[in-house]
Enzyme design. Structure first.
Site, PDB file in Angstrom:
ATOM      1  N   LYS A 253       0.649  -0.983  -0.048  1.00  0.00           N
ATOM      2  CA  LYS A 253      -0.174   0.225   0.049  1.00  0.00           C
ATOM      3  C   LYS A 253       0.644   1.223  -0.098  1.00  0.00           C
ATOM      4  O   LYS A 253       1.287   1.462  -0.528  1.00  0.00           O
ATOM      5  CB  LYS A 253      -0.816  -0.222   0.966  1.00  0.00           C
ATOM      6  CG  LYS A 253      -1.627   1.138   0.921  1.00  0.00           C
ATOM      7  CD  LYS A 253      -3.028   1.481   2.874  1.00  0.00           C
ATOM      8  CE  LYS A 253      -1.735   2.042   3.619  1.00  0.00           C
ATOM      9  NZ  LYS A 253      -2.698   2.157   5.205  1.00  0.00           N
TER      10      LYS A 253
ATOM     11  N   ASP B  76      -6.782   1.099   0.901  1.00  0.00           N
ATOM     12  CA  ASP B  76      -6.644   0.595   2.441  1.00  0.00           C
ATOM     13  C   ASP B  76      -7.885   0.552   2.807  1.00  0.00           C
ATOM     14  O   ASP B  76      -8.986   0.057   2.445  1.00  0.00           O
ATOM     15  CB  ASP B  76      -6.704   2.320   2.971  1.00  0.00           C
ATOM     16  CG  ASP B  76      -7.361   3.407   2.415  1.00  0.00           C
ATOM     17  OD1 ASP B  76      -8.868   2.856   1.589  1.00  0.00           O
ATOM     18  OD2 ASP B  76      -7.755   4.019   3.171  1.00  0.00           O
TER      19      ASP B  76
END
Length: 214
Positions: A124, A142
């Site tokens: 991420k 997320d």
């Protein structure tokens, strides 16, 4: 989990996102690629506002890997102690700074694999840096994007990798660059976890979420 929306509905959704916010921006403060990597790494299990408050003075005195190494573990720790898991994060920031100096000439690499090799940098974080700094259409999934993607059917998936692939496969290419920012902002301020603000949602008529609220 909603079913995958069709192409035309997804395009209409992102037409509206773009009309509402033509140039969406990430909310983590940074001045260069290095401070962006550090800020995103620090944001795990912490709010952007909390990270920005902690890094304001840190980045004034340590905005390069060399300066961060010179600051040392105690100096880094002192600046970020208001952030959750700060001790481990301080160690990661120091170590990743040392690696950047030793292996990359103090520059932040622009490949996902190289970024993910740094301590405290996962997929991420790597995708955020690739997207925000190098404008590569990488999708950083997320909790907000995972929730929005599955509620709306824009990019449903059982895990973050599946959602990431659904974004890449189903969102029109011309919207890929800003896609994750639009979805994060939508999840953070409208499609919130416990009681989504469906009455204020400008894609409500296109969303199949069964538990819509007034």
């Amino acid at each position: 989990m909603a079913k995958q929306l069709d192409y035309h509905t997804i395009r209409e959704i992102f037409d509206r996102f773009q009309a509402s916010e033509p140039e969406p921006k990430g909310e983590l403060h940074h001045v260069n690629a290095f401070t962006l990597v550090v800020a995103v790494a620090l944001s795990a299990q912490a709010t952007d506002a909390g990270v920005n408050k902690a890094t304001a003075k840190l980045f004034e005195i340590a905005d390069t890997p060399e300066k961060m190494v010179a600051l040392g573990l105690e100096g880094i720790t002192e600046h970020i102690r208001t952030i959750g898991l700060y001790r481990n994060k301080a160690k990661n920031v120091l170590k990743l700074s040392e690696i950047l100096v030793a292996n990359y000439g103090g520059e932040v690499p622009n490949s996902r694999a190289a970024l993910q090799s740094l301590p405290g940098v996962g997929r991420k974080t790597a995708n955020v840096v690739l997207n925000m700094w190098w404008h590569y259409p990488a999708q950083a999934v997320d909790t907000h994007i995972f929730r929005v993607g599955n509620r709306t059917g824009i990019c449903p998936g059982k895990d973050v990798v599946a959602v990431e692939r659904a974004i890449e496969d189903n969102i029109p290419v011309d919207y890929q660059h800003h896609a994750h920012h639009w979805m994060i902002l939508h999840g953070r301020y409208i499609c919130v976890a416990r009681k989504p603000k469906c009455g204020a949602c400008h894609i409500r008529d296109l969303c199949p979420f069964e538990e819509k609220t007034l």
